[in-house]
Scaffold this active site. Structure first.
Site, PDB file in Angstrom:
ATOM      1  CG  ASP A 123      -2.101   0.883   1.241  1.00 36.92           C
ATOM      2  OD1 ASP A 123      -2.480   1.481   0.084  1.00 36.92           O
ATOM      3  OD2 ASP A 123      -2.772   1.164   2.092  1.00 36.92           O
ATOM      4  CG  HIS A 152      -0.092   1.849  -9.427  1.00 41.63           C
ATOM      5  ND1 HIS A 152      -0.475   1.556  -8.050  1.00 41.63           N
ATOM      6  CD2 HIS A 152      -1.304   2.802  -9.982  1.00 41.63           C
ATOM      7  CE1 HIS A 152      -1.469   2.064  -7.648  1.00 41.63           C
ATOM      8  NE2 HIS A 152      -2.151   2.876  -8.797  1.00 41.63           N
ATOM      9  CG  LEU A 201       8.912 -17.023  -3.690  1.00 41.00           C
ATOM     10  CD1 LEU A 201       8.916 -17.224  -2.098  1.00 41.00           C
ATOM     11  CD2 LEU A 201       9.656 -16.011  -3.852  1.00 41.00           C
TER      12      LEU A 201
END
Ligand code: IPE
Ligand code: IPE
Ligand code: MG
Length: 221
Positions: free
Chosen positions: A18, A35, A129
Site C-alpha cells: 500500500d 504503481h 518460491l
C-alpha cells in the site's frame, strides 16, 4: 542478510503493498508512476524472499474493492499487471519462482487472465518460491466461494498453502482491507510507515528479524 534459522522463518509471508499513490503524489507525479515504482519494489522483495529462503509470498495486487477506483486507474492497473506478468515471466522461470493467481476470475478481462494463466503454466514446474498474486481478491469473496463448495479449508483458492505467519502492511495504514482473512487468523502483524515503492529487500529482512524475535502462543501457554 545475517541468516535467520529456518525454524524462525515464516512459512508464509503476505504483503499488503500500500502507498503507491501517496508516493507518487508526494513527488508531484501521476498515481500510475507510483504503481510503476511499486513494481521495482516487488521484484526487489522477491529477490529478498529468495535470498532469505521463503517458501510462500502472497502479495495483494488488486482487491475486489479496487473496482471502485476511477475507471482510468482501474484500466491502468489491469494493463499494467498484464504487461508486468509478460515482461517478468522469463525472469520468474529462471529464478525458480512459481506464480499463482489468487482471486475470482470474473470480471477480470480475458487478456489479463490469459497472461496470468501463461505465467502459471510457464512456472508450473518451479518450486523454490510460490509467488501468490492476489488479484481481484477479497477475503469475503473467497470464504463465500469456499462455503458454497463445501468445507472452507479444502476450498480456499490455494488450499495447499500454509497459513500466513507474517502479514506486512506498508504506508502506515493499520487494517486488513479484506486480505486473506481465513489464512491470517493467527498471523503476526507488521506495520511500517514506509510507502510500498520504498519497501525493498532490506525492509523485508527487518520484518523477518522482527518476526523471528516474537513468541507465538496460538491460544496455548
Ligand atoms: C496500493 O497503493 C496499490 C493498489 C491498491 C493497487 P494505493 O494505490 O492504494 O496507494 P495509496 O494508498 O492511494 O497511497
Ligand atoms: C489494499 O489497499 C489493496 C491492495 C493493496 C491491492 P487499498 O489502498 O485498496 O486499501 P484501503 O482502501 O486503504 O483499505
Ligand atoms: Mg491504498
Amino acid at each position: 542478510m545475517e541468516a535467520i534459522p529456518t525454524e524462525r522463518l515464516p512459512a508464509h509471508v503476505a504483503i499488503i503493498m500500500d502507498g503507491n499513490g501517496r508516493w507518487a503524489e508526494a513527488r508531484g507525479l501521476d498515481r500510475s508512476a507510483g504503481h510503476e515504482a511499486g513494481e521495482q519494489a516487488l521484484f526487489d522483495v522477491v529477490e529478498g524472499a529468495l535470498e532469505a529462503g521463503l517458501g510462500y509470498l502472497s502479495v495483494y495486487a488488486f482487491s475486489t474493492e479496487n473496482w471502485a477506483r476511477p475507471q482510468s486507474e482501474v484500466e491502468f492497473l489491469l494493463g499494467f499487471n498484464r504487461k508486468l506478468l509478460r515482461e517478468r515471466r522469463d525472469y520468474m522461470v529462471e529464478r525458480g519462482v512459481r506464480i499463482r493467481r489468487i482471486g475470482r476470475r470474473y470480471p477480470v478481462p480475458d487478456d489479463v487472465l490469459e497472461e496470468f494463466d501463461a505465467a502459471e503454466a510457464a512456472t508450473a514446474s518451479n518450486g523454490t518460491l510460490f509467488l501468490q498474486v492476489c488479484f481481484n481478491y477479497g477475503g469475503r469473496a473467497e470464504l463465500e466461494d469456499a462455503a458454497k463448495a463445501g468445507s472452507i479449508p479444502d476450498n480456499l483458492y490455494a488450499p495447499d498453502a500454509p497459513d500466513v505467519d507474517l502479514l506486512i502492511r506498508t504506508s502506515g495504514e493499520k487494517r486488513l482491507s479484506n486480505f486473506l482473512l481465513w489464512q491470517s487468523a493467527y498471523a503476526e502483524l507488521y506495520f511500517t510507515e514506509k510507502l510500498w515503492p520504498d519497501f525493498k529487500r532490506d525492509a523485508l529482512f527487518e520484518a523477518l528479524r522482527d518476526y523471528a524475535r516474537r513468541r507465538r502462543r496460538f491460544g496455548g501457554l
